[in-house]
Scaffold this motif. Structure first.
Motif, mmCIF file in Angstrom:
data_model
loop_
_atom_site.group_PDB
_atom_site.id
_atom_site.type_symbol
_atom_site.label_atom_id
_atom_site.label_comp_id
_atom_site.label_asym_id
_atom_site.label_seq_id
_atom_site.Cartn_x
_atom_site.Cartn_y
_atom_site.Cartn_z
ATOM 1 N N PRO A 204 -7.441 -3.286 33.594
ATOM 2 C CA PRO A 204 -8.096 -2.775 34.808
ATOM 3 C C PRO A 204 -7.546 -3.406 36.088
ATOM 4 N N LEU A 205 -7.128 -4.669 36.000
ATOM 5 C CA LEU A 205 -6.559 -5.333 37.176
ATOM 6 C C LEU A 205 -5.247 -4.659 37.582
ATOM 7 N N LYS A 206 -4.392 -4.366 36.604
ATOM 8 C CA LYS A 206 -3.115 -3.701 36.891
ATOM 9 C C LYS A 206 -3.339 -2.280 37.405
ATOM 10 N N ARG A 207 -4.299 -1.564 36.811
ATOM 11 C CA ARG A 207 -4.573 -0.196 37.239
ATOM 12 C C ARG A 207 -5.168 -0.163 38.641
ATOM 13 N N SER A 208 -5.956 -1.171 38.978
ATOM 14 C CA SER A 208 -6.537 -1.236 40.320
ATOM 15 C C SER A 208 -5.442 -1.348 41.370
ATOM 16 N N LYS A 209 -4.464 -2.198 41.113
ATOM 17 C CA LYS A 209 -3.346 -2.347 42.053
ATOM 18 C C LYS A 209 -2.564 -1.043 42.163
ATOM 19 N N GLN A 210 -2.319 -0.386 41.021
ATOM 20 C CA GLN A 210 -1.572 0.864 41.045
ATOM 21 C C GLN A 210 -2.322 1.944 41.809
ATOM 22 N N ASN A 211 -3.644 1.995 41.620
ATOM 23 C CA ASN A 211 -4.462 2.976 42.343
ATOM 24 C C ASN A 211 -4.350 2.786 43.851
ATOM 25 N N LEU A 212 -4.372 1.534 44.298
ATOM 26 C CA LEU A 212 -4.281 1.257 45.731
ATOM 27 C C LEU A 212 -2.920 1.673 46.281
ATOM 28 N N MET A 213 -1.869 1.397 45.530
ATOM 29 C CA MET A 213 -0.530 1.774 45.993
ATOM 30 C C MET A 213 -0.368 3.292 45.994
ATOM 31 N N ASN A 214 -1.021 3.963 45.039
ATOM 32 C CA ASN A 214 -0.918 5.426 44.966
ATOM 33 C C ASN A 214 -1.575 6.132 46.149
ATOM 34 N N LEU A 215 -2.473 5.441 46.854
ATOM 35 C CA LEU A 215 -3.107 6.041 48.021
ATOM 36 C C LEU A 215 -2.084 6.373 49.104
ATOM 37 N N GLY A 216 -1.037 5.565 49.166
ATOM 38 C CA GLY A 216 -0.023 5.776 50.198
ATOM 39 C C GLY A 216 -0.382 5.163 51.534
ATOM 40 N N PHE A 217 -1.453 4.368 51.580
ATOM 41 C CA PHE A 217 -1.901 3.767 52.828
ATOM 42 C C PHE A 217 -1.308 2.377 53.052
ATOM 43 N N PHE A 218 -0.775 1.760 51.974
ATOM 44 C CA PHE A 218 -0.411 0.347 52.045
ATOM 45 C C PHE A 218 1.042 0.109 51.651
ATOM 46 N N GLU A 219 1.658 -0.847 52.359
ATOM 47 C CA GLU A 219 2.993 -1.317 51.969
ATOM 48 C C GLU A 219 2.880 -2.266 50.792
#
Length: 321
Positions: A231-246
């Motif tokens: 879940p920790l790895k998926r949480s990071k991937q979800n945030l990056m998939n938003l396209g809002f963050f570098e």
């Protein structure tokens, strides 16, 4: 190199050192002694240091750096360890100037030893699954050439398995037994699960625009949930998939108790808005064009806004005008 001394006062002198750097001497040749399992070419490929070539002035190839060359000995050792040579010895690189002063020569001595294969695989300690199930998780297999990198990967795999069940501090230790006569290594994984760990507080920082709730809804954790590596790895991937963050960094820290961890989420936002405009000319309609504004994170709520503004052409005359 020369020097001169200039007296500036009764108690003070000035020393000037004149340095003539001369031409930079590059590594012309890298040689090995004692290597049989790997060719010179393969060993050179594993190194960061390289021989000079026609474009060294551009790439820096052939430059001698002591610390880099010492680390190259470790890289060569890793190459052997990952091919079953567990007793390999790589000597410290020796560097000398060639007799004709045309460059440097690097000599690395190697004692390879014997190649070992994997013997039996076993598990002991705090078993959360059967030996058969654990064996299927491993990439390292009995009868294959021993590979230290693969063994390290398998330790991470087993550690993640325990972490996904809440044991964030599980310790997996591979115990090895070497049989020099048979040239095999028996491996037993000692499992120590530790205590189950829960998420205490979730702290979010770096989001100057995006609302906290937009970030929290992408996390696979809520405060009070059992810790999990996946879940920790998926949480990071979800945030990056938003396209809002570098960047999106999720780091755990000690919580209010030994069995609790804080989750610190630090993001670095990037521009999410775009503006475009286009125009053209038609003999019938005159100037035609369109402008548009897009915002992928409107008001920091994760909403997508798109606004178009057409540039109307000049009205065409009709027969009634």
């Amino acid at each position: 190199m020369g020097s001169s001394v200039e007296k500036r006062s009764a108690t003070e002198i000035r020393i000037v050192l004149k340095i003539n750097e001369g031409k930079k001497v590059l590594i012309k040749t890298i040689r090995f002694e004692g290597n049989k399992a790997f060719s010179d070419r393969r060993l050179k490929k594993a190194m960061e240091t390289s021989e000079r070539w026609i474009f060294s002035w551009l790439t820096g190839a052939g430059t001698y750096k002591e610390e880099v060359l010492k680390n190259d000995a470790n890289l060569i050792s890793d190459l052997y360890f990952n091919d079953g040579y567990i007793n390999v010895k790589v000597g410290e690189p020796a560097v000398r100037v060639l007799d004709d002063k045309s460059g440097l020569e690097v000599l690395i001595g190697i004692t390879e030893g014997d190649q070992y294969k994997v013997g039996t695989l076993g598990f002991k300690g705090d078993m959360l699954d059967s030996q058969e199930s654990f064996s299927k998780m491993l990439k390292i297999k009995s009868g294959e050439v021993f590979n230290r990198s693969t063994l390290r990967t398998d330790v991470f795999t087993l550690t993640d398995f325990y972490a996904d069940k809440g044991y964030a501090f599980a310790n997996i230790t591979p115990l090895t037994k070497v049989n020099p006569e048979a040239k095999i290594i028996d491996i037993t994984f000692d499992m120590e699960k530790g205590e189950k760990v829960y998420i205490d507080r979730i702290n979010i920082s770096g989001n100057t625009k995006t609302r906290d709730k937009v970030i929290r809804r992408e996390l696979k954790f809520a405060e009070g949930d059992l810790y999990g590596s996946t879940p920790l790895k998926r949480s990071k991937q979800n945030l990056m998939n938003l396209g809002f963050f570098e960047e999106a960094n999720l780091v755990t820290a000690k919580g209010s108790a030994d069995n609790k961890l804080d989750l610190n989420v630090d993001v670095k936002e990037k521009a999410t808005g775009t503006f475009s405009i286009g125009a053209g000319y038609s003999s019938l309609d005159g100037i035609i064009g369109q402008g548009s504004v897009q915002e992928a994170n409107f008001l920091g709520l994760g909403l997508r806004l798109r606004f178009r503004l057409p540039l109307a052409p000049k009205p065409r005359p009709t027969m009634w005008d």
